[in-house]
Motif scaffolding. Structure first.
Motif, PDB file in Angstrom:
ATOM      1  N   PRO A 170       0.800  -1.093  -0.033  1.00 39.18           N
ATOM      2  CA  PRO A 170      -0.074   0.102   0.003  1.00 39.18           C
ATOM      3  C   PRO A 170       0.828   1.257  -0.071  1.00 39.18           C
ATOM      4  CG  PRO A 170      -0.955  -1.686   1.368  1.00 39.18           C
ATOM      5  CD  PRO A 170       0.284  -2.235   0.915  1.00 39.18           C
ATOM      6  N   THR A 171       1.992   1.354   0.532  1.00 37.35           N
ATOM      7  CA  THR A 171       2.790   2.381   0.562  1.00 37.35           C
ATOM      8  C   THR A 171       3.379   2.936  -0.743  1.00 37.35           C
ATOM      9  OG1 THR A 171       4.809   0.986   1.063  1.00 37.35           O
ATOM     10  CG2 THR A 171       3.655   2.025   2.934  1.00 37.35           C
ATOM     11  N   ILE A 172       3.405   1.886  -1.675  1.00 36.40           N
ATOM     12  CA  ILE A 172       3.894   2.408  -3.037  1.00 36.40           C
ATOM     13  C   ILE A 172       2.820   2.113  -4.004  1.00 36.40           C
ATOM     14  CG2 ILE A 172       6.497   1.979  -2.516  1.00 36.40           C
ATOM     15  CD1 ILE A 172       5.985  -0.354  -4.322  1.00 36.40           C
ATOM     16  N   ALA A 173       1.570   1.540  -3.688  1.00 34.56           N
ATOM     17  CA  ALA A 173       0.547   1.136  -4.632  1.00 34.56           C
ATOM     18  C   ALA A 173       0.120   2.358  -5.534  1.00 34.56           C
ATOM     19  CB  ALA A 173      -0.614   0.488  -4.016  1.00 34.56           C
ATOM     20  N   ALA A 174      -0.226   3.453  -4.885  1.00 37.77           N
ATOM     21  CA  ALA A 174      -0.750   4.641  -5.923  1.00 37.77           C
ATOM     22  C   ALA A 174       0.261   5.054  -6.665  1.00 37.77           C
ATOM     23  CB  ALA A 174      -1.036   5.695  -4.663  1.00 37.77           C
ATOM     24  N   ALA A 175       1.522   5.371  -6.470  1.00 42.26           N
ATOM     25  CA  ALA A 175       2.749   5.691  -7.490  1.00 42.26           C
ATOM     26  C   ALA A 175       2.854   4.704  -8.434  1.00 42.26           C
ATOM     27  CB  ALA A 175       3.939   6.051  -6.503  1.00 42.26           C
ATOM     28  N   ALA A 176       2.693   3.308  -7.986  1.00 41.88           N
ATOM     29  CA  ALA A 176       3.144   2.275  -9.062  1.00 41.88           C
ATOM     30  C   ALA A 176       1.595   2.186  -9.846  1.00 41.88           C
ATOM     31  CB  ALA A 176       2.987   1.125  -8.255  1.00 41.88           C
ATOM     32  N   ARG A 177       0.699   2.483  -9.399  1.00 44.41           N
ATOM     33  CA  ARG A 177      -0.631   2.558 -10.372  1.00 44.41           C
ATOM     34  C   ARG A 177      -0.411   3.624 -11.486  1.00 44.41           C
ATOM     35  NH1 ARG A 177      -3.937   2.795  -6.528  1.00 44.41           N
ATOM     36  NH2 ARG A 177      -4.214   0.452  -6.443  1.00 44.41           N
ATOM     37  N   ALA A 178      -0.107   4.932 -11.012  1.00 42.43           N
ATOM     38  CA  ALA A 178      -0.024   6.059 -11.911  1.00 42.43           C
ATOM     39  C   ALA A 178       1.210   6.009 -12.655  1.00 42.43           C
ATOM     40  CB  ALA A 178       0.139   7.448 -10.956  1.00 42.43           C
ATOM     41  N   ARG A 179       2.251   5.499 -12.320  1.00 47.60           N
ATOM     42  CA  ARG A 179       3.457   5.532 -13.146  1.00 47.60           C
ATOM     43  C   ARG A 179       4.219   3.995 -13.164  1.00 47.60           C
ATOM     44  NH1 ARG A 179       3.461   9.806  -9.844  1.00 47.60           N
ATOM     45  NH2 ARG A 179       5.114   8.981  -8.627  1.00 47.60           N
ATOM     46  N   LEU A 180       3.572   3.084 -13.492  1.00 44.47           N
ATOM     47  CA  LEU A 180       3.989   1.617 -13.632  1.00 44.47           C
ATOM     48  C   LEU A 180       5.322   1.595 -14.232  1.00 44.47           C
ATOM     49  CD1 LEU A 180       3.454  -1.198 -12.955  1.00 44.47           C
ATOM     50  CD2 LEU A 180       2.388  -1.587 -15.032  1.00 44.47           C
ATOM     51  N   GLY A 181       5.696   2.525 -15.379  1.00 48.02           N
ATOM     52  CA  GLY A 181       6.959   2.518 -16.024  1.00 48.02           C
ATOM     53  C   GLY A 181       8.073   2.788 -15.413  1.00 48.02           C
ATOM     54  N   GLU A 182       7.947   3.501 -14.202  1.00 45.64           N
ATOM     55  CA  GLU A 182       9.071   3.854 -13.338  1.00 45.64           C
ATOM     56  C   GLU A 182       9.123   2.849 -12.149  1.00 45.64           C
ATOM     57  OE1 GLU A 182       8.243   7.975 -12.111  1.00 45.64           O
ATOM     58  OE2 GLU A 182       7.855   8.501 -13.972  1.00 45.64           O
ATOM     59  N   ALA A 183       8.289   1.949 -12.145  1.00 44.19           N
ATOM     60  CA  ALA A 183       8.418   0.655 -11.078  1.00 44.19           C
ATOM     61  C   ALA A 183       9.238  -0.295 -11.205  1.00 44.19           C
ATOM     62  CB  ALA A 183       7.026   0.383 -10.727  1.00 44.19           C
ATOM     63  N   THR A 184       9.687  -0.860 -10.261  1.00 44.07           N
ATOM     64  CA  THR A 184      10.419  -2.103 -10.185  1.00 44.07           C
ATOM     65  C   THR A 184       9.876  -3.470 -10.348  1.00 44.07           C
ATOM     66  OG1 THR A 184      12.328  -1.179  -9.072  1.00 44.07           O
ATOM     67  CG2 THR A 184      12.147  -3.330  -9.063  1.00 44.07           C
ATOM     68  N   LEU A 185       9.879  -4.008 -11.300  1.00 44.57           N
ATOM     69  CA  LEU A 185       8.953  -5.257 -11.317  1.00 44.57           C
ATOM     70  C   LEU A 185       9.539  -6.649 -10.957  1.00 44.57           C
ATOM     71  CD1 LEU A 185       7.830  -5.258 -15.155  1.00 44.57           C
ATOM     72  CD2 LEU A 185       6.954  -4.148 -13.222  1.00 44.57           C
ATOM     73  N   LEU A 186       8.781  -7.120 -10.070  1.00 42.10           N
ATOM     74  CA  LEU A 186       9.060  -8.342  -9.275  1.00 42.10           C
ATOM     75  C   LEU A 186       8.479  -9.464  -9.976  1.00 42.10           C
ATOM     76  CD1 LEU A 186       8.444  -7.199  -5.564  1.00 42.10           C
ATOM     77  CD2 LEU A 186      10.760  -7.060  -6.907  1.00 42.10           C
ATOM     78  N   ALA A 187       9.338 -10.388 -10.309  1.00 43.90           N
ATOM     79  CA  ALA A 187       9.092 -11.677 -11.299  1.00 43.90           C
ATOM     80  C   ALA A 187       9.555 -13.103 -10.382  1.00 43.90           C
ATOM     81  CB  ALA A 187       9.764 -11.704 -12.670  1.00 43.90           C
ATOM     82  N   SER A 188       8.815 -13.829 -11.153  1.00 43.90           N
ATOM     83  CA  SER A 188       9.274 -15.443 -10.629  1.00 43.90           C
ATOM     84  C   SER A 188       9.963 -16.174 -11.576  1.00 43.90           C
ATOM     85  CB  SER A 188       8.048 -16.103  -9.940  1.00 43.90           C
ATOM     86  OG  SER A 188       8.241 -17.473 -10.121  1.00 43.90           O
ATOM     87  N   LEU A 189      10.925 -16.804 -11.479  1.00 40.72           N
ATOM     88  CA  LEU A 189      11.708 -17.696 -12.481  1.00 40.72           C
ATOM     89  C   LEU A 189      10.730 -18.781 -12.925  1.00 40.72           C
ATOM     90  CD1 LEU A 189      15.412 -17.769 -11.040  1.00 40.72           C
ATOM     91  CD2 LEU A 189      14.405 -16.275 -13.062  1.00 40.72           C
ATOM     92  N   ALA A 190       9.853 -19.350 -11.962  1.00 42.55           N
ATOM     93  CA  ALA A 190       8.814 -20.201 -12.304  1.00 42.55           C
ATOM     94  C   ALA A 190       7.718 -19.848 -13.423  1.00 42.55           C
ATOM     95  CB  ALA A 190       8.186 -20.744 -11.104  1.00 42.55           C
ATOM     96  N   ARG A 191       7.493 -18.778 -13.303  1.00 43.44           N
ATOM     97  CA  ARG A 191       6.446 -18.016 -14.226  1.00 43.44           C
ATOM     98  C   ARG A 191       7.060 -16.689 -15.025  1.00 43.44           C
ATOM     99  NH1 ARG A 191       1.776 -20.620 -15.128  1.00 43.44           N
ATOM    100  NH2 ARG A 191       0.996 -18.659 -15.671  1.00 43.44           N
ATOM    101  N   PRO A 192       7.982 -17.122 -15.821  1.00 45.02           N
ATOM    102  CA  PRO A 192       8.657 -15.989 -16.550  1.00 45.02           C
ATOM    103  C   PRO A 192       7.884 -15.152 -17.419  1.00 45.02           C
ATOM    104  CG  PRO A 192       9.311 -18.129 -17.792  1.00 45.02           C
ATOM    105  CD  PRO A 192       8.567 -18.185 -16.056  1.00 45.02           C
ATOM    106  N   ARG A 193       6.579 -15.768 -17.933  1.00 43.23           N
ATOM    107  CA  ARG A 193       5.951 -15.191 -19.044  1.00 43.23           C
ATOM    108  C   ARG A 193       4.763 -14.310 -18.567  1.00 43.23           C
ATOM    109  NH1 ARG A 193       5.624 -20.285 -20.221  1.00 43.23           N
ATOM    110  NH2 ARG A 193       3.328 -20.222 -20.127  1.00 43.23           N
ATOM    111  N   ASP A 194       4.627 -14.362 -17.128  1.00 40.05           N
ATOM    112  CA  ASP A 194       3.524 -13.490 -16.741  1.00 40.05           C
ATOM    113  C   ASP A 194       3.455 -11.911 -17.074  1.00 40.05           C
ATOM    114  OD1 ASP A 194       2.224 -15.881 -15.895  1.00 40.05           O
ATOM    115  OD2 ASP A 194       2.557 -15.764 -13.936  1.00 40.05           O
ATOM    116  N   TRP A 195       4.451 -11.431 -16.605  1.00 41.18           N
ATOM    117  CA  TRP A 195       4.402 -10.145 -16.881  1.00 41.18           C
ATOM    118  C   TRP A 195       4.328  -9.728 -18.364  1.00 41.18           C
ATOM    119  CZ3 TRP A 195       3.205  -6.119 -13.944  1.00 41.18           C
ATOM    120  CH2 TRP A 195       3.699  -5.914 -12.852  1.00 41.18           C
ATOM    121  N   ALA A 196       5.055 -10.307 -19.229  1.00 43.85           N
ATOM    122  CA  ALA A 196       4.638 -10.105 -20.824  1.00 43.85           C
ATOM    123  C   ALA A 196       3.353 -10.211 -21.234  1.00 43.85           C
ATOM    124  CB  ALA A 196       5.788 -10.832 -21.491  1.00 43.85           C
ATOM    125  N   SER A 197       2.789 -11.450 -20.718  1.00 44.68           N
ATOM    126  CA  SER A 197       1.330 -11.571 -21.105  1.00 44.68           C
ATOM    127  C   SER A 197       0.393 -10.430 -20.710  1.00 44.68           C
ATOM    128  CB  SER A 197       0.987 -13.043 -20.506  1.00 44.68           C
ATOM    129  OG  SER A 197       1.769 -14.030 -20.893  1.00 44.68           O
TER     130      SER A 197
END
Length: 290
Positions: A170-197
């Motif tokens: 919640p502390t960063i959700a509003a900023a990330a929602r407005a500017r996702l392009g500036e956020a850090t993405l957290l991904a799983s090696l077990a699901r590598p395609r999810d962000w791209a999909s």
């Protein structure tokens, strides 16, 4: 617990009719006459208030509602039979269930105490692995695996469709929602395609900053700590959202092409596995209804 169910004899007769599509064969299985089976079916239809069977020349067919009801009560009788068999036979060791780490940790294990309230004669031994299960060599009684729309093994039961959505603390959700392009993405090696999909389906560009973890569970924990935005299934972060540790960055999850499946060994399975299967399907139906 208050229940409102039709007579058991009527349900059993209908289950056999649904399985055999024959009043004659159902009567033989029940060791009664065909008119007796017909009477029980009519009584059940009167009880539920809708037709379940279409009577045609020399044969019968189930209505759409009847087919769905027959499948459900047949499964229910299987659970009852499994529970009874498990009660009457000596314990044969723990029920061995194999699953994915994140699903076991964040969905199955929190619900296992409810399963133990239903039975006390066997324990559930949970192991985790990303590898396919081979019942001919692996000491496994039941497994939850992910695959596309086609069943990974004959007799597999489809549980639910895998959906994904971005989440952040919640502390960063509003900023990330407005500017996702500036956020850090957290991904799983077990699901590598999810962000791209998700990005392709939503028509958005993703930032270059991606931190990957061995499992989705670790990526979710990193998101809770405010490290960035994770892509995850709503069912895996349900409690985190409810407790305010995570907030969704969208309104509608993206349905992927993957499904969770329940697998059990071919042939006769342990009664405990049948009982576990019935309980698991009930928990998932409650989740979908909620």
């Amino acid at each position: 617990m208050s229940t409102r169910l039709p007579p058991l004899a009527d349900l059993q007769a209908f289950a056999h009719v649904g399985e055999t599509r024959s009043l004659t064969r159902a009567a033989a299985l029940l060791n009664v006459t065909q008119p007796a089976v017909s009477k029980r079916i009519r009584a059940l239809e009167a009880w539920v208030g809708k037709p379940l069977v279409e009577r045609r020349a020399n044969r019968i067919a189930l209505t759409e509602a009847g087919a769905a009801y027959a499948a459900a009560i047949t499964q229910g009788f299987a659970v009852l039979q499994g529970a009874t068999d498990a009660l009457m036979r000596p314990p044969s060791g723990p029920l061995r269930v194999r699953a994915y780490t994140t699903w076991a940790l964040r969905w199955l294990i929190p619900r296992l105490p409810q399963y133990y309230l239903l039975q006390s004669d066997h324990a559930v031994e949970v192991t985790t692995s990303l590898l396919p299960v081979d019942f001919s060599t692996d000491a496994v009684d039941a497994a939850v695996r992910m695959a596309l729309g086609n069943a990974p093994l004959p007799g597999a039961t489809r549980l639910w469709r895998h959906a994904i959505m971005p989440y952040a603390a919640p502390t960063i959700a509003a900023a990330a929602r407005a500017r996702l392009g500036e956020a850090t993405l957290l991904a799983s090696l077990a699901r590598p395609r999810d962000w791209a999909s998700w990005a392709a389906a939503r028509g958005v560009a993703l930032p270059d900053r991606v931190v990957s973890f061995e499992s989705t569970s670790l990526a979710i924990q990193a998101a809770i700590q405010g490290m960035g935005v994770v892509i995850a299934s709503p069912m895996l972060v349900e409690e985190d959202v409810r407790e305010g540790r995570l907030a969704p960055l969208g309104d509608t999850p993206l349905q992927t092409e993957d499904y969770y499946w329940l697998l059990m060994p071919p042939g006769r399975v342990r009664p405990e596995a049948v009982m576990f299967c019935g309980w698991l399907l009930r928990e998932i139906s409650l989740l979908e209804a909620g």
